[in-house]
Design a protein around this motif. Structure first.
Motif, PDB file in Angstrom:
ATOM      1  N   GLY A 105       0.789  -1.226   0.000  1.00  0.00           N
ATOM      2  CA  GLY A 105       0.000   0.000   0.000  1.00  0.00           C
ATOM      3  C   GLY A 105       0.817   1.270   0.000  1.00  0.00           C
ATOM      4  O   GLY A 105       0.248   2.361  -0.006  1.00  0.00           O
ATOM      5  N   TYR A 114     -10.565  -5.350   2.843  1.00  0.00           N
ATOM      6  CA  TYR A 114     -10.068  -4.021   3.230  1.00  0.00           C
ATOM      7  C   TYR A 114     -11.148  -3.235   3.974  1.00  0.00           C
ATOM      8  O   TYR A 114     -10.879  -2.589   4.995  1.00  0.00           O
ATOM      9  CB  TYR A 114      -9.638  -3.234   1.996  1.00  0.00           C
ATOM     10  N   PHE A 164      -2.926  -9.646   4.107  1.00  0.00           N
ATOM     11  CA  PHE A 164      -3.286  -8.915   2.894  1.00  0.00           C
ATOM     12  C   PHE A 164      -2.343  -9.126   1.708  1.00  0.00           C
ATOM     13  O   PHE A 164      -2.817  -9.175   0.568  1.00  0.00           O
ATOM     14  CB  PHE A 164      -3.454  -7.423   3.192  1.00  0.00           C
ATOM     15  N   ASP A 179      -3.734  -9.420  -1.963  1.00  0.00           N
ATOM     16  CA  ASP A 179      -3.485  -8.319  -2.893  1.00  0.00           C
ATOM     17  C   ASP A 179      -1.991  -7.993  -2.896  1.00  0.00           C
ATOM     18  O   ASP A 179      -1.525  -7.220  -2.073  1.00  0.00           O
ATOM     19  CB  ASP A 179      -4.296  -7.089  -2.448  1.00  0.00           C
ATOM     20  N   ASP A 239      -0.030  -5.900  -3.986  1.00  0.00           N
ATOM     21  CA  ASP A 239       0.166  -4.565  -4.540  1.00  0.00           C
ATOM     22  C   ASP A 239      -0.196  -4.516  -6.022  1.00  0.00           C
ATOM     23  O   ASP A 239       0.581  -4.074  -6.871  1.00  0.00           O
ATOM     24  CB  ASP A 239       1.617  -4.095  -4.340  1.00  0.00           C
ATOM     25  N   ARG A 275      -7.222   0.150  -0.692  1.00  0.00           N
ATOM     26  CA  ARG A 275      -5.934  -0.285  -0.145  1.00  0.00           C
ATOM     27  C   ARG A 275      -5.179   0.842   0.547  1.00  0.00           C
ATOM     28  O   ARG A 275      -4.685   0.674   1.664  1.00  0.00           O
ATOM     29  CB  ARG A 275      -5.066  -0.872  -1.259  1.00  0.00           C
ATOM     30  N   ARG A 289      -4.135   0.926   4.434  1.00  0.00           N
ATOM     31  CA  ARG A 289      -2.716   0.962   4.826  1.00  0.00           C
ATOM     32  C   ARG A 289      -2.422   2.167   5.738  1.00  0.00           C
ATOM     33  O   ARG A 289      -1.643   2.070   6.696  1.00  0.00           O
ATOM     34  CB  ARG A 289      -1.838   1.009   3.577  1.00  0.00           C
TER      35      ARG A 289
END
Length: 294
Positions: A98, A191, A229, A233, A235, A247, A251
């Motif tokens: 993130g 998220y 995470f 995901d 990034d 995201r 973060r």
């Protein structure tokens, strides 16, 4: 270079996972060993019993995650050098999620492999490593990643002596969109759930209503949730994601809470350690997300 396999995160409270997390968070880089009684007392903060805690210490020592020493009849433990390296690498990857500045070149990495049923353990190991490297399955035996991880994949394939595999770089092709390897609805929900679940803690922390014992538990559990995470995901590039992707907001909240809870949690670890060795207690240090992303 020798590496160790850290304990996998399990549902509920895993004493081995807790011990590694606490040592990595508050004793990282230190070579002094800590009294086993102090480490047992620390995990007891999380409602782990003494028998389970001591068994976890012995198992971690047998696996090379911990080193042990004796002072009289008392046993002391500390992270091994290889475990410390692994923790640092893992923590950087987790905390970095993130914060990436968008610089994607639009090229995907594709890994293909075929392993027979009798090699299912090897296949499981390969899939686990690919997921850790940021890949997801587009089809059976075809995994994709938006990041260039070809060197890491080839190194792992060589290590496992897997010859029936290929790694290539490719642009988006006609057909199934490569981003469909990820369930974006599931990731968005994760998220948004994180943001909702952390709201009460944010409000209480802002009001000064969180003590040191609670901060230690909350900070550890916060990291436990956030560490899941990167597997969901890795990034993913923002330009292939839906608008208003949560995201960055998630973060920001994670970083704010983790850093704000740090001094309080550190104070609790010092309090516990001081009961067993007052000379070691002042050496306890927490780290911030900024330090972990350098």
């Amino acid at each position: 270079m020798t590496t160790v396999q850290l304990p996998r995160r399990q549902a509920g409270t895993s004493p081995q996972h807790l011990l590694v997390t606490l040592l990595g968070d508050y004793w990282n880089g230190r070579r002094e060993h800590l009294p086993s009684a102090a480490l047992v007392a620390l995990v007891e903060e999380f409602d782990v019993g003494e028998v389970s805690a001591r068994a976890a210490l012995r198992r971690l020592a047998r696996r090379g995650v911990l080193e042990s020493s004796k002072v009289g009849r008392n046993t002391y433990y500390g992270l091994s050098a290889s475990a410390t390296r692994t923790i640092v690498q893992s923590s950087k990857r987790i905390v970095h999620l993130g914060t990436r500045e968008e610089s994607w070149d639009g090229v995907w990495t594709v890994a293909t492999f075929s392993l027979p049923e009798e090699q299912r353990d090897l296949r499981h190991l390969l899939r686990s490593r690919l997921r850790w490297l940021g890949f997801a399955p587009l089809f059976d035996g075809v995994w994709v990643s938006p990041r260039a991880a070809t060197a890491e994949v080839r190194e792992f394939l060589d290590e496992l002596a897997i010859s029936s595999a290929a790694v290539m770089r490719a642009e988006e092709a006609v057909g199934t969109p490569l981003i469909s390897a990820w369930d974006l609805d599931e990731i968005r929900h994760a998220y948004e759930t994180f943001l909702a679940d952390t709201l009460p803690l944010r409000e209480r922390l802002d009001g000064g209503d969180v003590g040191s014992a609670e901060a230690l538990i909350a900070r550890t559990r916060l990291m436990d949730v956030w560490r899941t995470f990167p597997a969901l995901d890795p990034d993913l590039p923002e330009r292939v994601l839906p608008a208003d992707w949560p995201r960055r907001r998630a973060r920001a909240v994670f970083g704010e809470l983790y850093d704000a809870l740090g001094p309080l949690a550190e104070a609790r670890v010092r309090q516990v350690l001081a009961r067993f060795d007052a000379s070691l207690a002042p050496l306890v240090r927490h780290h911030t997300t900024t330090e972990l992303t350098i």
